[in-house]
Scaffold this motif. Sequence first.
Motif, PDB file in Angstrom:
ATOM      1  N   ILE A 397      -2.188 106.577 -39.185  1.00  0.00           N
ATOM      2  CA  ILE A 397      -3.656 106.684 -39.129  1.00  0.00           C
ATOM      3  C   ILE A 397      -4.094 107.264 -37.796  1.00  0.00           C
ATOM      4  CG2 ILE A 397      -5.793 105.347 -39.093  1.00  0.00           C
ATOM      5  CD1 ILE A 397      -4.493 103.420 -41.070  1.00  0.00           C
ATOM      6  N   ARG A 398      -3.531 106.766 -36.700  1.00  0.00           N
ATOM      7  CA  ARG A 398      -3.927 107.259 -35.377  1.00  0.00           C
ATOM      8  C   ARG A 398      -3.614 108.747 -35.226  1.00  0.00           C
ATOM      9  NH1 ARG A 398      -5.282 102.939 -32.163  1.00  0.00           N
ATOM     10  NH2 ARG A 398      -4.433 100.891 -32.772  1.00  0.00           N
ATOM     11  N   GLU A 399      -2.438 109.154 -35.690  1.00  0.00           N
ATOM     12  CA  GLU A 399      -2.087 110.567 -35.601  1.00  0.00           C
ATOM     13  C   GLU A 399      -3.006 111.414 -36.480  1.00  0.00           C
ATOM     14  OE1 GLU A 399       1.987 111.145 -36.481  1.00  0.00           O
ATOM     15  OE2 GLU A 399       2.717 110.276 -34.595  1.00  0.00           O
ATOM     16  N   ALA A 400      -3.351 110.906 -37.657  1.00  0.00           N
ATOM     17  CA  ALA A 400      -4.231 111.657 -38.548  1.00  0.00           C
ATOM     18  C   ALA A 400      -5.622 111.818 -37.942  1.00  0.00           C
ATOM     19  CB  ALA A 400      -4.321 110.952 -39.905  1.00  0.00           C
ATOM     20  N   VAL A 401      -6.114 110.762 -37.288  1.00  0.00           N
ATOM     21  CA  VAL A 401      -7.424 110.852 -36.636  1.00  0.00           C
ATOM     22  C   VAL A 401      -7.365 111.837 -35.478  1.00  0.00           C
ATOM     23  CG1 VAL A 401      -9.113 109.560 -35.273  1.00  0.00           C
ATOM     24  CG2 VAL A 401      -8.144 108.538 -37.339  1.00  0.00           C
ATOM     25  N   LEU A 402      -6.297 111.752 -34.707  1.00  0.00           N
ATOM     26  CA  LEU A 402      -6.179 112.605 -33.530  1.00  0.00           C
ATOM     27  C   LEU A 402      -6.039 114.079 -33.900  1.00  0.00           C
ATOM     28  CD1 LEU A 402      -5.953 112.545 -30.423  1.00  0.00           C
ATOM     29  CD2 LEU A 402      -3.471 112.364 -30.696  1.00  0.00           C
ATOM     30  N   ASN A 403      -5.360 114.367 -35.009  1.00  0.00           N
ATOM     31  CA  ASN A 403      -5.055 115.763 -35.365  1.00  0.00           C
ATOM     32  C   ASN A 403      -5.752 116.236 -36.639  1.00  0.00           C
ATOM     33  OD1 ASN A 403      -3.011 116.157 -33.210  1.00  0.00           O
ATOM     34  ND2 ASN A 403      -1.880 114.597 -34.352  1.00  0.00           N
ATOM     35  N   ASP A 404      -6.734 115.489 -37.140  1.00  0.00           N
ATOM     36  CA  ASP A 404      -7.474 115.866 -38.365  1.00  0.00           C
ATOM     37  C   ASP A 404      -6.517 116.153 -39.518  1.00  0.00           C
ATOM     38  OD1 ASP A 404      -9.863 115.563 -37.095  1.00  0.00           O
ATOM     39  OD2 ASP A 404     -10.112 117.690 -36.619  1.00  0.00           O
ATOM     40  N   ARG A 405      -5.635 115.238 -39.798  1.00  0.00           N
ATOM     41  CA  ARG A 405      -4.636 115.442 -40.848  1.00  0.00           C
ATOM     42  C   ARG A 405      -5.033 114.823 -42.184  1.00  0.00           C
ATOM     43  NH1 ARG A 405       1.013 114.379 -37.486  1.00  0.00           N
ATOM     44  NH2 ARG A 405       0.888 116.261 -36.170  1.00  0.00           N
ATOM     45  N   PHE A 406      -6.270 114.445 -42.337  1.00  0.00           N
ATOM     46  CA  PHE A 406      -6.725 113.910 -43.612  1.00  0.00           C
ATOM     47  C   PHE A 406      -7.007 115.060 -44.580  1.00  0.00           C
ATOM     48  CE2 PHE A 406      -7.959 110.656 -40.504  1.00  0.00           C
ATOM     49  CZ  PHE A 406      -7.386 109.541 -41.083  1.00  0.00           C
ATOM     50  N   GLU A 407      -7.055 114.714 -45.853  1.00  0.00           N
ATOM     51  CA  GLU A 407      -7.422 115.688 -46.882  1.00  0.00           C
ATOM     52  C   GLU A 407      -8.541 115.105 -47.733  1.00  0.00           C
ATOM     53  OE1 GLU A 407      -4.140 116.823 -49.285  1.00  0.00           O
ATOM     54  OE2 GLU A 407      -2.866 117.430 -47.597  1.00  0.00           O
ATOM     55  N   LEU A 408      -9.369 115.988 -48.258  1.00  0.00           N
ATOM     56  CA  LEU A 408     -10.406 115.567 -49.196  1.00  0.00           C
ATOM     57  C   LEU A 408     -10.085 116.138 -50.569  1.00  0.00           C
ATOM     58  CD1 LEU A 408     -13.844 115.846 -47.322  1.00  0.00           C
ATOM     59  CD2 LEU A 408     -12.454 113.831 -47.778  1.00  0.00           C
ATOM     60  N   HIS A 409     -10.080 115.261 -51.569  1.00  0.00           N
ATOM     61  CA  HIS A 409      -9.969 115.678 -52.966  1.00  0.00           C
ATOM     62  C   HIS A 409     -11.317 115.426 -53.626  1.00  0.00           C
ATOM     63  CE1 HIS A 409      -5.297 115.590 -53.406  1.00  0.00           C
ATOM     64  NE2 HIS A 409      -5.688 116.141 -52.263  1.00  0.00           N
ATOM     65  N   TYR A 410     -11.637 116.236 -54.591  1.00  0.00           N
ATOM     66  CA  TYR A 410     -12.973 116.197 -55.199  1.00  0.00           C
ATOM     67  C   TYR A 410     -12.843 115.917 -56.694  1.00  0.00           C
ATOM     68  CZ  TYR A 410     -14.334 118.334 -50.793  1.00  0.00           C
ATOM     69  OH  TYR A 410     -14.538 118.585 -49.464  1.00  0.00           O
ATOM     70  N   GLN A 411     -13.567 114.892 -57.161  1.00  0.00           N
ATOM     71  CA  GLN A 411     -13.578 114.549 -58.587  1.00  0.00           C
ATOM     72  C   GLN A 411     -14.930 114.926 -59.174  1.00  0.00           C
ATOM     73  OE1 GLN A 411     -12.950 110.409 -59.594  1.00  0.00           O
ATOM     74  NE2 GLN A 411     -11.984 110.970 -61.530  1.00  0.00           N
ATOM     75  N   PRO A 412     -14.929 115.612 -60.314  1.00  0.00           N
ATOM     76  CA  PRO A 412     -16.206 116.099 -60.864  1.00  0.00           C
ATOM     77  C   PRO A 412     -17.066 114.983 -61.449  1.00  0.00           C
ATOM     78  CG  PRO A 412     -14.401 116.625 -62.330  1.00  0.00           C
ATOM     79  CD  PRO A 412     -13.771 116.082 -61.097  1.00  0.00           C
ATOM     80  N   LEU A 413     -18.391 115.233 -61.415  1.00  0.00           N
ATOM     81  CA  LEU A 413     -19.384 114.379 -62.064  1.00  0.00           C
ATOM     82  C   LEU A 413     -20.090 115.236 -63.116  1.00  0.00           C
ATOM     83  CD1 LEU A 413     -19.243 113.276 -58.908  1.00  0.00           C
ATOM     84  CD2 LEU A 413     -21.170 111.893 -59.673  1.00  0.00           C
ATOM     85  N   PHE A 414     -20.192 114.695 -64.338  1.00  0.00           N
ATOM     86  CA  PHE A 414     -20.758 115.470 -65.447  1.00  0.00           C
ATOM     87  C   PHE A 414     -22.037 114.818 -65.953  1.00  0.00           C
ATOM     88  CE2 PHE A 414     -16.756 117.589 -65.438  1.00  0.00           C
ATOM     89  CZ  PHE A 414     -16.982 118.813 -66.060  1.00  0.00           C
ATOM     90  N   GLU A 415     -22.973 115.693 -66.283  1.00  0.00           N
ATOM     91  CA  GLU A 415     -24.191 115.263 -66.972  1.00  0.00           C
ATOM     92  C   GLU A 415     -23.829 115.039 -68.438  1.00  0.00           C
ATOM     93  OE1 GLU A 415     -28.150 114.196 -66.848  1.00  0.00           O
ATOM     94  OE2 GLU A 415     -27.074 115.109 -65.158  1.00  0.00           O
ATOM     95  N   MET A 416     -24.089 113.837 -68.986  1.00  0.00           N
ATOM     96  CA  MET A 416     -23.650 113.493 -70.326  1.00  0.00           C
ATOM     97  C   MET A 416     -24.418 114.255 -71.402  1.00  0.00           C
ATOM     98  SD  MET A 416     -21.088 111.555 -70.272  1.00  0.00           S
ATOM     99  CE  MET A 416     -21.118 111.183 -72.017  1.00  0.00           C
ATOM    100  N   SER A 417     -25.693 114.499 -71.179  1.00  0.00           N
ATOM    101  CA  SER A 417     -26.496 115.116 -72.237  1.00  0.00           C
ATOM    102  C   SER A 417     -26.023 116.525 -72.554  1.00  0.00           C
ATOM    103  CB  SER A 417     -27.970 115.127 -71.821  1.00  0.00           C
ATOM    104  OG  SER A 417     -28.121 115.872 -70.617  1.00  0.00           O
ATOM    105  N   GLN A 418     -25.556 117.252 -71.541  1.00  0.00           N
ATOM    106  CA  GLN A 418     -25.144 118.645 -71.749  1.00  0.00           C
ATOM    107  C   GLN A 418     -23.661 118.872 -71.437  1.00  0.00           C
ATOM    108  OE1 GLN A 418     -27.723 121.005 -69.291  1.00  0.00           O
ATOM    109  NE2 GLN A 418     -29.581 120.285 -70.284  1.00  0.00           N
ATOM    110  N   ARG A 419     -22.963 117.808 -71.081  1.00  0.00           N
ATOM    111  CA  ARG A 419     -21.575 117.946 -70.623  1.00  0.00           C
ATOM    112  C   ARG A 419     -21.473 119.030 -69.551  1.00  0.00           C
ATOM    113  NH1 ARG A 419     -17.283 115.796 -73.662  1.00  0.00           N
ATOM    114  NH2 ARG A 419     -18.028 113.904 -74.658  1.00  0.00           N
ATOM    115  N   ARG A 420     -22.414 118.962 -68.625  1.00  0.00           N
ATOM    116  CA  ARG A 420     -22.527 120.009 -67.605  1.00  0.00           C
ATOM    117  C   ARG A 420     -22.117 119.451 -66.243  1.00  0.00           C
ATOM    118  NH1 ARG A 420     -26.845 121.762 -64.217  1.00  0.00           N
ATOM    119  NH2 ARG A 420     -26.734 123.993 -63.729  1.00  0.00           N
ATOM    120  N   LEU A 421     -21.364 120.212 -65.475  1.00  0.00           N
ATOM    121  CA  LEU A 421     -20.941 119.822 -64.144  1.00  0.00           C
ATOM    122  C   LEU A 421     -22.145 119.778 -63.208  1.00  0.00           C
ATOM    123  CD1 LEU A 421     -18.490 119.266 -62.217  1.00  0.00           C
ATOM    124  CD2 LEU A 421     -18.517 121.722 -61.710  1.00  0.00           C
ATOM    125  N   VAL A 422     -22.339 118.638 -62.512  1.00  0.00           N
ATOM    126  CA  VAL A 422     -23.481 118.502 -61.592  1.00  0.00           C
ATOM    127  C   VAL A 422     -23.032 118.285 -60.152  1.00  0.00           C
ATOM    128  CG1 VAL A 422     -25.075 117.658 -63.346  1.00  0.00           C
ATOM    129  CG2 VAL A 422     -23.625 116.035 -62.094  1.00  0.00           C
TER     130      VAL A 422
END
Length: 667
Positions: A397-422
């Motif tokens: 954790i300390r090394e990741a904070v010091l060197n910005d070694r984290f990653e972000l993953h993105y999970q989609p959110l959908f509008e149910m009425s149109q099955r549309r990505l929001v």
Amino acid sequence: MPSLANIWPQRNIVTIVAALAILLTGTGMTLKITTDHLLRQDAMSTARSWASFLAASVTDLEQIAGGEQPSAASLRFFLSARNSGEVFHYEIFNRNGYSQLVSTREKIALVDLSEYSPDAARSVIDGRPIVDVREGSSPDRPAFFARAYVPVQTDGRLTAVVAAYVDETEQRKNVHNTFLTAAVFLCLLSGLAFSIPAIAWYRETKVKQADRRIRFLAHHDALTGLTNRPHLIEKLERALVHLPKRGGSLAVHFIDVDRFKEVNDTLGHDGGDFLLKSIAERLRATVRIDDVVARLGGDEFVVVQYDVAGRTQAESFARHLATAVNAPVRFKQHEILTTASIGVALAPEQATTAEQLLKSADLALYAAKAAGRNCIRFFLPEMDTALQARIELERTIREAVLNDRFELHYQPLFEMSQRRLVGFEALIRMPAADGTLIPPLTFIPVAEELRLIDQIGAWVLREACRTAATWPEHLTVAVNLSPAQFVAGSISGIVAAALKEAGLAAHRLELEITESLLLGNTETIMAQLLTLKAMGVAIVMDDFGAGYSSFSYLWRFPFDKIKIDRSFIQGLDGSHCQVGTVVKAIIALGRELHMRVTVEGVETANQAAFLESADGDQAQGFFFGRPVPASELSASILADFEKTTPTPSSATAQAAKLRLVNFSAER
């Protein structure tokens, strides 16, 4: 009870004062005795001289002593001599001690009624003068005088006794002043001669006391007087060396006072110190004379129990220690109630060195605190494995904070009425040394304990906003906030800086909080949330229903969205037939409060169909897409864009097909 360090200086001062008092008293008594002796000698010499002069001048002294009238020549002598010299009064006695003639400065006369003088008679018997010194008690007497009874002999025969009263006032004054001056100088010299070794002795005593104090503090805790850590290790090492010869085991009990910080916060450090000293005294009273009680610092104590027959005896002893610590403590008008967590390690079964033994007991203590505190835990080998894993996680954790070694993953959110990505929810991941990803549920609690969550949270906000700024403008990004990020009170500034740096519109950022955030200082938290909402960002109640589910939060703060915890939707496939009713009720409640409702954890077609029938607003889960890195989002965004375009070209149609293939593979 006063300490020896305080008693010894007091005794030394008393000794010095007593010695000086004896010196002054002795000097005064010597002065008086010497003065009286010299005055007697002076009075005796003066009286003898005067008696000899009287005997030589008065030829009829024997007759006068016999009671006859003095001759004319003798009378003239008496008249001329009565006002001269130091003799202001004299009497003539016969050989039997009876007075015959009295001469004063006013008159000279024979005695009509003779008086007997024992001193005069004794001087005849002893054949030597009798002298006494006295102070004048009447106006006709000097302030200080001496009376001398001198036997007078004529031609070898005792003829009379002359009592001469000699004025010694001036002589006494001279002698007294002389000897007083000498006594003062003697006292000064004696005091100087005494003070030099006394000061040296006092300084040596203070140095010895300081040395004893230094040696004591080198081996003991300054607050409680208990053994400190270095001395404890020395004792443990000696005990472990002799343990094979003695046989049996020894137990180390590592004691931690639960929630000691609350005592310091409420009663101040005086109350905390009083509690620690009280616990130290109780532990001393609980252990046997050969056992060791130590304080390692803060609220941590260690008790070494010798000659332990086994785990059962060690556990019984630990319970006695816990009972002693848990008893209420009275401090001023307050009653302090505490509990203790205790970790126990046995030697030689679980360790063969002092450091290993303390480490094992500390690991057992950590397990006791993790189990909810106020309990006893014995060391187990797997605790060390868990500790090493924890240490490695903290390092990562300390090394990741010091060197910005984290990653972000993105999970989609959908509008149910149109099955549309929001939009997407940004979910943090941390790479391990072997390249695998460590989930947030594993490292986020540790990061909060290390007080690194503020830095991690700020990085997540910046990275999520920067990535979302590259998406189409109708897509939003959701970021989870930790309660620890609100403690400093600067979360609004961090959010504003992230939006400005990325150039992202505020309405495209959703900040998700959990119900636990609102359990603390609610008014302060509400004020910070209102500040964020005024900036234009959306505030989302995350994991609704998983915690305390206080509906008062929903009307006290105007949330933009409610996210129903995944446990509800997963319960649809189980035996809980009322879960669907609860989900529909929450959706209806959100609609009445003008809050959108997102359902998490949708993983099957049946669950998605239920949400459509329940008229849910938004959905999130593996059925619609798994979390992926930002680099893999472009195909999904493009496919959704083509889906909403009226006349798709052949290229966009092909992209849409690719999206469908990707999503089918994910399912």
